[in-house]
Motif scaffolding. Structure first.
Motif, short mmCIF file in Angstrom:
data_model
loop_
_atom_site.label_atom_id
_atom_site.label_comp_id
_atom_site.label_asym_id
_atom_site.label_seq_id
_atom_site.Cartn_x
_atom_site.Cartn_y
_atom_site.Cartn_z
N LEU A 200 1.90 7.04 -2.64
CA LEU A 200 0.83 6.10 -2.98
C LEU A 200 -0.53 6.79 -2.93
N GLU A 201 -0.73 7.61 -1.94
CA GLU A 201 -2.00 8.35 -1.82
C GLU A 201 -2.20 9.25 -3.03
N ARG A 202 -1.15 9.94 -3.46
CA ARG A 202 -1.25 10.82 -4.63
C ARG A 202 -1.60 10.04 -5.89
N LEU A 203 -0.92 8.91 -6.08
CA LEU A 203 -1.16 8.10 -7.28
C LEU A 203 -2.56 7.51 -7.28
N CYS A 204 -3.01 7.03 -6.13
CA CYS A 204 -4.35 6.43 -6.05
C CYS A 204 -5.44 7.48 -6.27
N THR A 205 -5.23 8.68 -5.73
CA THR A 205 -6.21 9.75 -5.92
C THR A 205 -6.35 10.09 -7.40
N ASN A 206 -5.22 10.26 -8.08
CA ASN A 206 -5.25 10.57 -9.51
C ASN A 206 -5.93 9.46 -10.31
N PHE A 207 -5.60 8.22 -9.96
CA PHE A 207 -6.19 7.07 -10.67
C PHE A 207 -7.70 7.00 -10.45
N ILE A 208 -8.14 7.13 -9.20
CA ILE A 208 -9.56 7.02 -8.88
C ILE A 208 -10.38 8.04 -9.65
N LEU B 237 -2.56 3.20 -13.31
CA LEU B 237 -2.65 1.93 -12.59
C LEU B 237 -1.27 1.27 -12.50
N THR B 238 -0.50 1.36 -13.56
CA THR B 238 0.86 0.80 -13.56
C THR B 238 1.73 1.48 -12.52
N LYS B 239 1.60 2.79 -12.37
CA LYS B 239 2.40 3.52 -11.38
C LYS B 239 2.08 3.06 -9.96
N ILE B 240 0.80 2.79 -9.71
CA ILE B 240 0.43 2.27 -8.38
C ILE B 240 1.07 0.89 -8.18
N ARG B 241 0.97 0.04 -9.20
CA ARG B 241 1.52 -1.31 -9.13
C ARG B 241 3.00 -1.29 -8.78
#
Length: 297
Positions: free
Chosen positions: A150-158, A128-132
């Protein structure tokens, strides 16, 4: 002992391998059905967050569809939505760590040192911090490169956030059900939740209202009383009686305004993907949304 500790290099390696395996699976956004008082209480927050994670996923499909046509404005619109989500999700993790997990541990003998979910929280929080931090990159690099990252980070987070919530509902919630006392623990957790979330409690309650509507529809279709115990006037809805009508209306408007920031990305994503559906109730026939591997930058 019911709670296992994830510790040492071997434990971390096993968890890392499990996460890689999980990321190749479909993401399940389905709403969990209440199953006992402790599970009911847990779903108040979790099902609302599932709706938010689905919104994030749909926004990233829009970014993917735009590809090199994505602009800084598209990305800034996403972060207009993201800021409150970030705050709510972070508070949710902290609340469980500071109030829920210690309560469960106090009831188990011998007392467990840590639950697996606590280790999961560290990884979810880092993602979550990486997305922020990506918001700071907008304007410093080409938009399509920022969008792809951003897409890569959000996918991993989700994927990790959904898995963590499922695990908590299957493990920690069941421990609370087994060792806790409904009449004492629900009252204690409800008060702690209201005090902890402060000004955001109205937004949390508004999210809960959305997913309870989905369960009501499910009840009508299947004739099952699935939402019993989580209705607006029930104590398992921790913030209902503590939220004024004015605050509730304001929170509903806030959610609508936040979703408006994602409208264009959602529409683009729906054009490019035929498998995006409204949030559904978790049963054997409920489909999952397919999350493909993130694009290379």
């Amino acid at each position: 002992m019911d709670g296992n500790v994830v510790d040492g290099p071997l434990g971390r390696l096993e968890k890392g391998m499990a996460q890689l395996e999980m990321m190749e699976k479909d993401a399940d956004f389905s709403l969990s059905l209440p199953n006992g008082w402790a599970h009911n209480w847990w779903l108040f927050m979790h099902n609302g967050l599932r709706l938010e994670l689905l919104d994030m996923h749909r926004a990233m499909l829009g970014v993917q569809a735009l590809d090199k046509k994505v602009t800084d404005e598209h990305l800034r619109s996403f972060f207009e939505w993201f800021r409150l989500f970030d705050e709510l999700f972070s508070q949710h993790l902290e609340f469980e760590e500071q109030h829920v997990f210690p309560l469960i541990k106090s009831k188990i003998n011998p007392r467990p040192k840590a639950f697996p979910s606590e280790d999961d929280h560290v990884h979810v929080g880092l993602k979550l911090t990486k997305i922020r931090l990506m918001e700071q990159v907008i304007g410093t690099k080409k938009p399509h490169k920022v969008g792809a990252e951003l897409e890569r980070l959000c996918t991993n987070f989700i994927l990790l956030a959904l898995e963590n919530m499922r695990n908590e509902e299957a493990n920690e919630a069941m421990l609370l059900q087994r060792y806790g006392r409904e009449e004492d623990d629900v009252k204690r957790l409800n008060k702690a939740m209201h005090d902890f979330f402060g000004k955001n409690h109205a937004e949390i309650n508004a999210l809960a209202s959305l997913w309870r509507k989905d369960l009501s529809i499910y009840e009508e279709q299947t004739k099952k009383s699935s939402s019993r115990g989580v209705g607006p006037g029930n104590p398992h809805n921790p913030l209902a009686r503590l939220t004024s009508k004015m605050a509730s209306k304001s929170a509903a408007r806030t959610l609508d305004r936040r979703r408006s920031y994602l409208k264009q990305l959602h529409e683009l994503g729906e054009v490019s993907q035929t498998n995006i559906q409204s949030p559904h109730v978790g049963d054997a026939s409920s489909p999952s949304a397919n999350i493909t591997s993130p694009r290379e930058i």
